[in-house]
Design an enzyme around this catalytic site. Structure first.
Site, PDB file in Angstrom:
ATOM      1  N   ILE A 163      -7.328   7.137  -1.056  1.00  7.78           N
ATOM      2  CA  ILE A 163      -7.069   5.700  -1.183  1.00  7.78           C
ATOM      3  C   ILE A 163      -7.883   5.044  -0.076  1.00  7.78           C
ATOM      4  O   ILE A 163      -7.875   5.498   1.071  1.00  7.78           O
ATOM      5  CB  ILE A 163      -5.555   5.392  -1.081  1.00  7.78           C
ATOM      6  CG1 ILE A 163      -5.268   3.886  -1.154  1.00  7.78           C
ATOM      7  CG2 ILE A 163      -4.918   5.962   0.159  1.00  7.78           C
ATOM      8  CD1 ILE A 163      -3.756   3.551  -1.281  1.00  7.78           C
ATOM      9  N   SER A 164      -8.624   3.996  -0.413  1.00 10.83           N
ATOM     10  CA  SER A 164      -9.557   3.402   0.542  1.00 10.83           C
ATOM     11  C   SER A 164      -8.837   2.773   1.737  1.00 10.83           C
ATOM     12  O   SER A 164      -7.667   2.393   1.652  1.00 10.83           O
ATOM     13  CB  SER A 164     -10.397   2.325  -0.151  1.00 10.83           C
ATOM     14  OG  SER A 164     -10.967   2.825  -1.333  1.00 10.83           O
ATOM     15  N   GLN A 165      -9.590   2.662   2.835  1.00 11.90           N
ATOM     16  CA  GLN A 165      -9.103   2.001   4.051  1.00 11.90           C
ATOM     17  C   GLN A 165      -8.782   0.528   3.723  1.00 11.90           C
ATOM     18  O   GLN A 165      -9.569  -0.129   3.030  1.00 11.90           O
ATOM     19  CB  GLN A 165     -10.233   2.084   5.077  1.00 11.90           C
ATOM     20  CG  GLN A 165      -9.952   1.481   6.415  1.00 11.90           C
ATOM     21  CD  GLN A 165     -11.229   1.438   7.266  1.00 11.90           C
ATOM     22  OE1 GLN A 165     -12.319   1.731   6.785  1.00 11.90           O
ATOM     23  NE2 GLN A 165     -11.078   1.073   8.512  1.00 11.90           N
ATOM     24  N   PRO A 166      -7.666  -0.008   4.220  1.00 10.14           N
ATOM     25  CA  PRO A 166      -7.293  -1.387   3.872  1.00 10.14           C
ATOM     26  C   PRO A 166      -8.409  -2.410   4.137  1.00 10.14           C
ATOM     27  O   PRO A 166      -8.678  -3.278   3.299  1.00 10.14           O
ATOM     28  CB  PRO A 166      -6.074  -1.663   4.766  1.00 10.14           C
ATOM     29  CG  PRO A 166      -5.521  -0.313   5.076  1.00 10.14           C
ATOM     30  CD  PRO A 166      -6.655   0.650   5.064  1.00 10.14           C
ATOM     31  N   ARG A 183       0.838  -1.210   0.000  1.00 10.42           N
ATOM     32  CA  ARG A 183       0.000   0.000   0.000  1.00 10.42           C
ATOM     33  C   ARG A 183       0.870   1.256   0.000  1.00 10.42           C
ATOM     34  O   ARG A 183       0.478   2.287  -0.540  1.00 10.42           O
ATOM     35  CB  ARG A 183      -0.940  -0.012   1.216  1.00 10.42           C
ATOM     36  CG  ARG A 183      -2.041   1.067   1.174  1.00 10.42           C
ATOM     37  CD  ARG A 183      -3.042   0.826   2.283  1.00 10.42           C
ATOM     38  NE  ARG A 183      -4.212   1.673   2.224  1.00 10.42           N
ATOM     39  CZ  ARG A 183      -4.472   2.678   3.052  1.00 10.42           C
ATOM     40  NH1 ARG A 183      -3.605   2.983   4.000  1.00 10.42           N
ATOM     41  NH2 ARG A 183      -5.585   3.370   2.939  1.00 10.42           N
TER      42      ARG A 183
END
Ligand code: SAH
Length: 220
Positions: free
Chosen positions: A71-74, A45
């Site tokens: 960027i989306s949360q993992p 990431r």
């Protein structure tokens, strides 16, 4: 020489906190698919964030990228990927390339990924980044993803990483029978993550959880 050593140690450290992210943020919340967990472990990431955000790349949050996007949360990336139920041979459409992080995870899980991004600057950046990382099974398009990518349809699965007020009809149309669509639906501040399965008797909708994504822009 010293720089090389430092880089190696920093790389090892990032790998270590990436593995901790999988255990503490993803498995602990119930994501089980071993292929999804392996993909989340493989994709760095920190390679998808701006330099000033590298040290925060494995935190439990979305992070800002260029052009006011995120960027989306993992955990959400892992959850949405798991919901698609991919086995490895599928053709997948993604709406909202952004940094390309979710795209890279999908590329680990499916045979071919088609990704559409409305902002040319982000589409270009993601294509360069993913080429550098050696991802070869990704096809990029700049445009309004609410219209899908008709010439490459139908898809086994479709994933949207931006929120629409309603499910765009074109996306359902471009989905194969039995295929799955995962999409956040709702207004600016509150949305539901939906899993829609295209069955012979019509689309079946299941609400998974509340989420907060950037809006799907464009003509709709
Ligand atoms: N999965 C991405 C998330 C990016 S945020 C990541 O992990 O980095 C959502 C993205 O959707 C933004 O880049 C935004 O520009 C894009 N987007 C918004 N509306 C869109 C539309 N109509 N078609 C395609 N992309 C769109």
């Amino acid at each position: 020489m010293i720089q090389k050593l430092l880089d190696k140690h920093y790389g090892d450290y990032l790998g270590f906190i990436r593995r901790a992210m999988i255990k503490d943020q993803i498995q602990s919340r119930g994501v089980k698919d071993p292929r999804v967990l392996a993909a989340m472990e493989k994709v760095c990431r920190h390679c998808f964030v701006t330099e000033d955000m590298v040290s925060r790349a494995y935190e439990d949050y979305p992070l800002p990228i260029a052009a006011g996007q995120t960027i989306s949360q993992p955990y959400i990336v892992a959850l949405m990927s798991e919901l698609l139920g991919l086995q490895g041979g599928e053709r997948v459409l993604e709406v909202g390339t952004g940094s390309g992080y979710q795209t890279a995870v999908l590329a680990e899980l499916a045979a071919e990924v088609y990704t559409v991004e409305i902002l040319p600057e982000l589409a270009r950046g993601a294509a360069e980044r993913l080429a550098k990382l050696g991802c070869r099974n990704i096809n990029f398009k700049t445009g309004d993803g609410a219209a899908g990518w008709a010439d490459k349809a139908p898809y086994d699965a479709i994933l949207a990483t931006c929120a629409a007020p309603e499910v765009p009809p074109e996306l359902l149309k471009q989905l194969k029978a039995g295929g799955r669509l995962v999409i956040p639906v709702g207004g600016k501040d509150s949305q539901d993550l939906l899993l829609i399965t295209k069955t012979a008797s019509g689309p079946e909708r299941k609400t998974i959880c509340a989420v907060r994504f950037v809006p799907m822009t464009g003509g709709g």
